[in-house]
Design a protein around this motif. Structure first.
Motif, PDB file in Angstrom:
ATOM      1  N   TYR A  12       1.169  -0.856  -0.091  1.00 42.10           N
ATOM      2  CA  TYR A  12      -0.520   0.019   0.250  1.00 42.10           C
ATOM      3  C   TYR A  12       0.877   1.593   0.078  1.00 42.10           C
ATOM      4  CZ  TYR A  12      -4.109  -3.556   0.968  1.00 42.10           C
ATOM      5  OH  TYR A  12      -4.540  -4.541   1.326  1.00 42.10           O
ATOM      6  N   ALA A  18      -3.651   1.124   4.092  1.00 45.62           N
ATOM      7  CA  ALA A  18      -3.709   0.440   4.108  1.00 45.62           C
ATOM      8  C   ALA A  18      -4.975   0.089   5.289  1.00 45.62           C
ATOM      9  CB  ALA A  18      -2.447  -0.463   4.845  1.00 45.62           C
ATOM     10  N   GLY A  22      -6.768  -1.100   2.561  1.00 45.10           N
ATOM     11  CA  GLY A  22      -6.774  -2.259   2.731  1.00 45.10           C
ATOM     12  C   GLY A  22      -8.150  -3.317   2.645  1.00 45.10           C
ATOM     13  N   LEU A 396      -5.267  -5.415   9.225  1.00 43.03           N
ATOM     14  CA  LEU A 396      -5.185  -3.781   8.681  1.00 43.03           C
ATOM     15  C   LEU A 396      -6.109  -2.576   9.087  1.00 43.03           C
ATOM     16  CD1 LEU A 396      -4.410  -5.139   4.977  1.00 43.03           C
ATOM     17  CD2 LEU A 396      -2.672  -4.711   6.655  1.00 43.03           C
TER      18      LEU A 396
END
Length: 477
Positions: A12, A18, A22, A396
């Protein structure tokens, strides 16, 4: 590094990317160790676990990648590449690197088929020992495409903190990383190129800690480390060592904040259960301060009174740099701290999942500044959680915290023989990311006591797309 107008490499763009964008994890990989490999003649393996709640095989092991050797003691593992190569079009996150703490063998697995990893290359111990290093620990991918593995010993098992560079694609050892004198001890590490720094932590002398926990060793500075080591990232030289003193004996897992421009982080110190914050000063050197201290418990057993520390064995930080989590492997709890003020972390979540302090255990707590009564044993789906929470992995988005129980086989057998007998568990904690708080998901359980080759000890866990302890980001400018 090859620059592209848009992302075509792994990971990312940033930690917040992220965190916000994510994908939810649907499978995870967990290290599985045979606790009696010498007698069973069975190998360690990497388990693929289904964590998709909509799947019919949810919370089950769906694949096992085994090896030909016995007694490797797989421990931590990492990727061939990660978000530090985000805009490098030539890189693909398609290999996992599994160094062995016991044998010093390194396995490289191809994860092109994410649900069924297969062996790609094996690096034999002799190739590692030829560079006079041993006791392999943390794996991080580097921006230049190399993979770096921290080492804790020389070829004879004496203390030596260094790093091994490997080519994961070719499966070859290239060289050691440090130029000049290495650190006295090694363990974990993190790098922050924006500040031209790599920081490492210390456990102790491998030939000693591999035989178990010896209380008479902990104050011996030739057997246990107590320092943080700061290196020049560009020059690969050790510049500064900070002695944390007795409060900092065995500083283990170390984390910078995820913000690639951050100049501070945290380390969990096992023996006396303290967390230190380390930070860059105005003159460019580094300093530290103790910011969390877990009180010892006074307990009574058949031999009289004694104190038990929490023994912090894992620590991680959410990708938004808001929460810090750690496990107390002897006390048996997982804690969540709000670190908005990094100098004054605030405890906002705590849950007991086992440990030595349970009501039906061998110890009676006679003095405890935190709890009014001893914790109850924990059950999920009628399965008791033996042992204690150890390795942690956070989703995440920060909403799910996965927890396994194994620390290191000789220590597992010493402190939690019942856990070795019954096997590890993998459980999931649901996280309140707004106000803080942890709750146990009663519908999720991976029982490693029911594995085909008998009870297994489960250690580190990772996600195919990277996670908050595998990926390191580079600053955009």
């Amino acid at each position: 590094m090859a620059n592209c107008k848009k992302q075509c490499g792994p990971g990312y763009k940033s930690p917040l990317d992220a965190f916000i964008n994510g994908k939810r994890e649907t499978i995870l990989y967990t290290i599985c160790i045979q606790p009696n490999a010498s007698t069973k003649k069975k190998s360690d393996y990497l388990a693929t676990v289904d964590v998709n709640p909509n799947s019919p095989t949810y919370s089950q092991v769906i694949f096992r990648t085994s090896f030909e050797n016995f007694g490797d003691e797989l421990h931590h593992f990492g990727w061939n590449t990660c978000s530090s190569c985000y805009d490098d079009c030539t890189k693909s996150r398609n290999k996992v690197i599994l160094p062995s703490l016991g044998s010093d063998r390194i396995y490289v697995l191809d994860v092109t088929n994410e649900k069924a990893p297969k062996l790609h290359k094996t690096i034999e111990p002799s190739e590692v020992h030829a560079l006079n290093v041993s006791a392999l620990h943390t794996t991080h991918c580097l921006p230049n495409g190399n993979v770096m593995i921290s080492t804790m010993g020389d070829a004879e098992g004496n203390g030596k903190g260094d790093f091994l560079l490997i080519d994961a694609e070719e499966g070859i050892v290239k060289e050691t990383w440090t130029k000049g004198n290495p650190a006295k001890f090694g363990y974990d590490f993190w790098y922050q190129p924006y500040w031209n720094v790599l920081v490492s932590s210390e456990w102790g002398t491998p030939k000693d800690f591999k035989t178990g926990f010896h209380p008479d060793h902990i104050n011996n500075i030739e057997k246990y480390g107590r320092s943080l080591n700061f290196y020049s990232w560009s020059e690969r030289t050790l510049l500064q060592t900070i002695d944390l003193g007795t409060d900092g004996i065995a500083p283990l897992e170390i984390r910078f904040l995820h913000n690639p421009k951050a100049s501070e982080g945290f380390v969990g110190c096992a023996v006396n259960s303290n967390v230190f914050r380390f930070f860059r000063t105005d003159d460019g050197t580094w300093d530290s301060e103790k910011v969390i201290s877990v009180p010892k418990k006074t307990v009574k057993d058949s031999n009289g009174l004694k104190e038990i520390s929490g023994m912090i064995t894992d620590i991680l930080i959410s990708l938004d740099d808001k929460y810090l989590y750690f496990s107390n492997w002897l006390h048996g709890d997982v804690r969540q701290y709000d670190i908005t003020n990094t100098s004054k972390p605030k405890l906002v979540g705590q849950i007991f999942l086992g440990g030595l302090l349970l009501k039906d255990g061998l110890l009676t707590v006679v003095k405890d500044s935190e709890l009014k009564e001893q914790p109850e044993p924990v059950y999920i789906k009628e399965r008791r959680l033996f042992g204690s929470p150890q390795m942690l992995q956070l989703s995440l988005d920060g909403k799910r915290l996965y927890v396994t129980t194994s620390l290191f086989t000789p220590w597992d057998k010493q402190f939690y023989p019942e856990a070795v007998k019954h096997g590890s568990t993998l459980v999931k904690l649901d996280v309140d990311t707004i106000n803080g708080g942890l709750s146990l998901d009663q519908d999720f359980l991976v029982d490693f006591g029911k594995e085909p080759d008998g009870p297994i000890m489960a250690h580190e866990t990772r996600y195919p797309g990277g996670d908050c302890t595998s990926d390191i980001w580079l600053a955009e400018d």
